[in-house]
Write a protein that holds these residues in place. Structure first.
Motif, PDB file in Angstrom:
ATOM      1  N   LYS A   1       0.832  -1.207   0.000  1.00  0.00           N
ATOM      2  CA  LYS A   1       0.000   0.000   0.000  1.00  0.00           C
ATOM      3  C   LYS A   1       0.867   1.258   0.000  1.00  0.00           C
ATOM      4  N   LEU A   2       1.980   1.200   0.730  1.00  0.00           N
ATOM      5  CA  LEU A   2       2.884   2.343   0.787  1.00  0.00           C
ATOM      6  C   LEU A   2       3.474   2.643  -0.586  1.00  0.00           C
ATOM      7  N   PHE A   3       3.936   1.606  -1.282  1.00  0.00           N
ATOM      8  CA  PHE A   3       4.535   1.791  -2.606  1.00  0.00           C
ATOM      9  C   PHE A   3       3.513   2.301  -3.614  1.00  0.00           C
ATOM     10  N   VAL A   4       2.325   1.696  -3.617  1.00  0.00           N
ATOM     11  CA  VAL A   4       1.288   2.101  -4.574  1.00  0.00           C
ATOM     12  C   VAL A   4       0.834   3.521  -4.283  1.00  0.00           C
ATOM     13  N   GLY A   5       0.701   3.842  -2.995  1.00  0.00           N
ATOM     14  CA  GLY A   5       0.276   5.184  -2.630  1.00  0.00           C
ATOM     15  C   GLY A   5       1.305   6.238  -2.998  1.00  0.00           C
ATOM     16  N   ALA A   6       2.572   5.889  -2.894  1.00  0.00           N
ATOM     17  CA  ALA A   6       3.636   6.857  -3.168  1.00  0.00           C
ATOM     18  C   ALA A   6       3.969   6.965  -4.650  1.00  0.00           C
ATOM     19  N   PHE A   7       3.987   5.834  -5.351  1.00  0.00           N
ATOM     20  CA  PHE A   7       4.458   5.840  -6.736  1.00  0.00           C
ATOM     21  C   PHE A   7       3.412   5.375  -7.750  1.00  0.00           C
TER      22      PHE A   7
END
Length: 217
Positions: free
Chosen positions: A101-107
């Motif tokens: 979720k962190l990766f998708v939300g950021a990038f």
């Protein structure tokens, strides 16, 4: 061997720290792997396929399969059971979901095949490195990972071939059950074992036991 046992006993806090670091990094690798959208790792692919066939939720199927693997580990490799077994079993999934979720939300999600392939490659390397860390720390091995280590212990075959075998069986059974097999699944089945063996030899042993102790072991 006595020298190695003494090192393991004296360095337990360090081994525990390396195991926890390995589990954290493993969560990052699995998260990247999921973001790549190029297929699941072999054990996950098998759990999804079995769950689809018997009509149970994936998360329940993972627990059931891990219970079966754990019986084998408990019967034939009890010395591999430890705190690392529990930490890996129950915490890798939530950590991976957090980083996904962190990766998708950021990038955002990958927009093309080269981006997917890059995420897959980095994910495989990170997964291999993390497996090498927590396995070398030797404070408990996850039920599925214990299967390949057990084969390497019982057979005159290098570890990476044993890992390829267990991952290959998972991929084969998942395919026969109609499971979705992606490029990432095949890459994991073929590359994870050799990379884990590489990182164990050239990084993990030194991190756990120190460079001098690693060479003497």
């Amino acid at each position: 061997m006595v020298f190695v046992k003494l090192i393991k006993k004296d360095r337990y806090p360090r081994r525990l720290a390396v195991m926890l670091l390995g589990i954290l990094i493993m969560g990052v690798g699995v998260g990247l792997f999921k973001v790549s959208l190029m297929g699941n790792d072999p054990s996950t692919a098998l759990a999804i396929a079995v769950g689809g066939q018997v009509g149970i939720d994936f998360s329940i199927c993972v627990i059931i399969l891990n219970c079966l693997y754990f019986v084998v580990e408990l019967l034939f490799a009890r010395d591999m059971v430890g705190v690392g077994t529990v930490v890996n079993w129950f915490f890798v999934g939530p950590i991976a979901s957090f980083f996904e979720k962190l990766f998708v939300g950021a990038f955002g999600e990958p927009q093309n095949f080269p981006q997917q392939l890059a995420l897959l490659g980095v994910g495989v390397l990170i997964l291999s490195f993390s497996c090498a860390l927590y396995q070398t720390a030797d404070v408990g091995i996850a039920p599925y990972d214990a299967l390949s280590l057990l084969l390497a212990r019982k057979l005159p075959v290098p570890y990476f071939w044993c890992r390829i075998f267990t991952d290959g069986v998972c991929v084969g059974v998942a395919f026969l059950l109609g499971g979705l097999i992606g490029l990432g699944t095949l890459v994991c089945a073929l590359a994870l074992g050799p990379f884990v063996a590489f990182f164990t030899r050239y990084a993990a042993q030194a991190m756990v036991f120190g460079r001098g102790a690693s060479r003497k072991a």
